[in-house]
Design an enzyme around this catalytic site. Structure first.
Site, short mmCIF file in Angstrom:
data_model
loop_
_atom_site.label_atom_id
_atom_site.label_comp_id
_atom_site.label_asym_id
_atom_site.label_seq_id
_atom_site.Cartn_x
_atom_site.Cartn_y
_atom_site.Cartn_z
N LYS A 57 0.85 -1.18 0.00
CA LYS A 57 0.00 0.00 0.00
C LYS A 57 0.90 1.24 0.00
O LYS A 57 1.87 1.30 0.75
CB LYS A 57 -0.90 -0.05 1.24
CG LYS A 57 -2.07 0.90 1.18
CD LYS A 57 -3.13 0.54 2.21
CE LYS A 57 -4.19 1.62 2.26
NZ LYS A 57 -5.32 1.27 3.10
N GLU B 251 -19.93 -5.82 9.10
CA GLU B 251 -20.92 -5.11 9.91
C GLU B 251 -22.01 -6.05 10.43
O GLU B 251 -22.49 -5.90 11.55
CB GLU B 251 -21.55 -3.97 9.08
CG GLU B 251 -20.62 -2.79 8.81
CD GLU B 251 -19.62 -3.00 7.67
OE1 GLU B 251 -19.71 -4.06 7.00
OE2 GLU B 251 -18.75 -2.15 7.47
N ARG C 133 -25.87 -2.34 5.80
CA ARG C 133 -25.60 -3.73 5.50
C ARG C 133 -26.07 -4.67 6.62
O ARG C 133 -26.31 -5.85 6.39
CB ARG C 133 -24.09 -3.88 5.30
CG ARG C 133 -23.69 -5.21 4.87
CD ARG C 133 -22.30 -5.20 4.32
NE ARG C 133 -22.27 -4.72 2.95
CZ ARG C 133 -21.17 -4.73 2.20
NH1 ARG C 133 -20.03 -5.17 2.69
NH2 ARG C 133 -21.20 -4.30 0.96
#
Ligand SMILES: Cc1ncc(C[n+]2csc(CCOP(=O)(O)OP(=O)(O)O)c2C)c(N)n1
Length: 640
Positions: free
Chosen positions: A283, A369, A397
């Site tokens: 990253k 979630e 969600r």
């Protein structure tokens, strides 16, 4: 840097005309352009930097938009945007009227699937692959998913289904070990072992050689160590879990070597079934500040390219997020039952301090979630006081878990919903506009919205006293700058607060709309129009008594909320008055029932009449154009 190649690329076809050996130079230019633009306009940087070579290799190998490239989350797709005809518009990214920060089908045919909430790419791509086969067509479908994407149930459901359907689909696992923070979970551990398993393999071979070289005892010693070798078998056969699930596993390969990527993509491109290509990337690759601080450079405001320092105006007030995080630590200090849960957003939700101070009571469950809510439910069943801090938009969600588990079992779980309302540059996928409606539809749910950061503290303390589920929704960004009470108060459930009294208009404001309404009321008063302003505090239960009294007394009612008007606070006030048979003339100020684009929050607030000027003007217009509840027109000497 001079962009020798980049300026020639208006489509992937242009890219394909560039000799293969020149692609590292294109990668350099693409990186430089990404850094220079994002440093000026802000946006997601580190993830896009990490997939520069992968993006080039994909567009070099495949034939988009005929072939479908589905990016998971999509914040890493900036390079893809630049290579697919959007280079010159790239500096408009995330600004009102400009490019979206995420792939959007309406923006470009190269964006095959709208994304932004994580973990959806494999399922979307599988749908495309099945449609392709049903239609008898022949194109490639590629899903690019991050390692953190595999922490989410949706992605695992997609893998499960793809493994049985055995469709030709290439899943590229972009493994950079990072979610926004370092990635978590058992699958992450497995991926790590695959990557490091190669080194382990070499090591065990060396060790075996050494053992065998022990005079006379060597072979016997080696037999004795067999168990150890067996238990390491999954390490020695990288990707065995994926193979068992019906995938051809290829990798891990170096995601920064264009040569390797092109070779491997050519090899796997036409494999007939599901293929998982494991690509290891870093990253922030290529920008030392982002490589060093990938969490900080995940999503950035403007910064100085040479120093990596952010240009940030000093904050006038702490953010709601940080006030929440601190308050939760204070409360957890006193109550050992309090536990905090995040779904891969510990920095974003302000839980990092809690994580440090109460590591045993802090849980980052990954981008999960749904699991977060059921996990909280289980904790609450056993007497703990879970606080799940989740962005308003991401809780969507887990609606079933909130309804089916928290509400039906009446479990005392606090939902701390950050980024409620208009969030700005991230746009429609991230605006938190529906929580008031979807949560207040659920029996037993208490839904609160603080007018300022001090009230957020009291609401948090209040929620932790309740015997059932509750939610506190608060906006993105800085608080109002009010002093913070040193201690906590327990608020009376369903009781609003009268902030300003008088006149023939009552303005019922919820959460972030309270201060703008107070200011609008002050401006109206200067124009000779007096009004009462109420801090509603509770979306559910409504302060029915006060609302009915005001409706009976005042000529006009105004409701104001930073949430969708469809079924929202205003709609519920109207339903209450209808049920009570109280005639009223009500102006509902809310976010219109349409897709709200990306753009600066102040601009969007102004566009939808949610800022002080908009509120004042809409009230002025309303009272001059509508008959009051008494059926008469507004008469005021000073009113235009
Ligand atoms: C459902 C959902 N929850 C939380 C987020 C916030 N979020 C944005 S990016 C991200 C991490 C993504 O990591 P990964 O999938 O590995 O991709 P990478 O950035 O490493 O390429 C998270 C948690 C989200 N987009 N969607």
């Amino acid at each position: 840097m001079e962009y020798h190649y980049l300026t020639q690329i208006d489509s992937p076809d242009d890219l394909k005309r560039i000799p293969r050996e020149e692609l590292p130079r294109v990668a350099e230019e693409l990186r430089d352009y990404l850094i220079s633009v994002v440093s000026k306009v802000g946006g997601h940087l580190a993830s896009s930097l990490g997939v520069v070579e992968l993006t080039l290799a994909l567009h070099y190998t495949f034939d988009a938009p005929r072939d479908k490239i589905v990016w998971d989350v999509g914040h890493q797709a900036y390079g893809h945007k630049i290579l697919t005809g959007r280079r010159d518009r790239f500096p408009t990214i995330r600004q009102y009227g400009g490019l979206s920060g995420f792939p959007v089908r309406d923006e470009s045919p190269y964006d095959s699937f709208n994304v932004a909430h994580a973990c959806t790419a494999i399922s979307g791509a599988l749908g495309m692959a099945v449609a392709r086969d049903l239609k008898g067509e022949d194109f490639h479908v590629i899903a690019v998913v991050g390692d953190a994407g595999l922490t989410g149930g949706v992605a695992l459901e997609g893998i499960n289904n793809l493994g049985t359907l055995q469709k030709k689909l290439l899943v590229i696992l972009n493994d950079n070990k990072m979610s926004i923070s370092p990635n978590v979970g058992a699958i992450e551990g497995y991926l790590n072992r695959i990557v490091h398993g190669q080194a382990y393999h070499r090591l065990t071979t060396e060790v075996e050689k050494m053992i065998l070289s022990v005079p006379r005892l060597g072979p016997r010693l080696l037999r004795l160590s067999k168990d150890l070798v067996d238990s390491a078998k999954t390490l020695l056969i990288p990707g065995m879990v994926f193979e068992e699930l019906g995938f051809e596993y290829v990798g891990p390969i170096n995601g920064h070597s264009i040569e390797e990527l092109l070779d491997v993509l050519a090899r796997v491109k036409d494999l007939p079934g599901p293929t998982l290509l494991h690509v290891v990337t870093q990253k922030g690759k290529g920008y030392p500040h982002a490589e060093r601080l990938p969490v900080k450079f995940h999503g950035v405001t403007q910064f100085d390219v040479s120093t990596g320092a952010f240009h940030k105006a000093p904050a006038k007030a702490p953010t709601y997020t940080s006030v929440f995080g601190k308050a939760l630590c204070e409360l957890a200090e006193r109550d050992p039952r309090i536990v905090a849960i995040t779904a891969a957003m510990s920095e974003g939700t302000g839980l990092d301090e809690f994580a440090k101070r109460f590591p045993d009571r802090f849980f980052d469950v990954g981008i999960a979630e749904q699991h977060a809510i059921d996990f909280a439910a289980g904790l609450a069943c056993e007497g703990m006081r879970p606080v799940a801090a989740i962005y308003s938009t991401f809780l969507q969600r887990a609606y079933d878990q909130v309804a089916h588990d928290l509400c039906l079992m009446r479990l005392p779980v606090t939902l701390a919903l950050d980024r409620a309302g208009i969030v700005g540059a991230d746009g429609p996928t991230h605006h938190g506009l529906y929580d008031l409606v979807y949560l207040s539809a659920l029996p037993g749910m208490v839904v609160m919205a603080p007018k300022d950061e001090n009230e957020l503290r009291h609401m948090l303390a209040t929620s932790l006293q309740l015997n059932g589920p509750s939610a506190i929704r608060y906006p993105r960004g800085n608080g109002i700058g009010v002093p913070l009470d040193p201690d906590f108060k327990t608020l009376e459930i369903g009781k609003a607060e009268i902030l300003r009294d008088g006149g023939d208009i009552a303005i019922l404001a919820l959460g972030s709309m309270v201060y703008p309404c107070l200011e609008a009321a002050a401006q109206l008063e200067a124009l000779g129009v007096r009004s009462t302003v109420i801090n509603a505090r509770f979306m559910k239960p409504l302060d029915a008594e006060l609302i009915c009294v005001l409706a009976a007394e005042k000529q006009f009612l105004v409701t104001a909320e930073e949430g969708t008007e469809a079924g929202g606070f205003g709609a519920q006030v109207c339903a209450l008055l209808q049920d009570q048979g109280i005639p009223a003339s009500v102006l509902r100020i809310a976010v219109p029932d349409r897709i709200i684009p990306h753009g600066a929050p102040n601009l969007l607030h102004a566009k939808y009449g949610l800022d002080v000027d908009g509120i004042r003007e809409r009230i002025q217009r309303f009272i001059s154009e509508s008959p009051s509840r008494f059926g008469v027109r507004w008469r005021s000497a000073s009113h235009p």
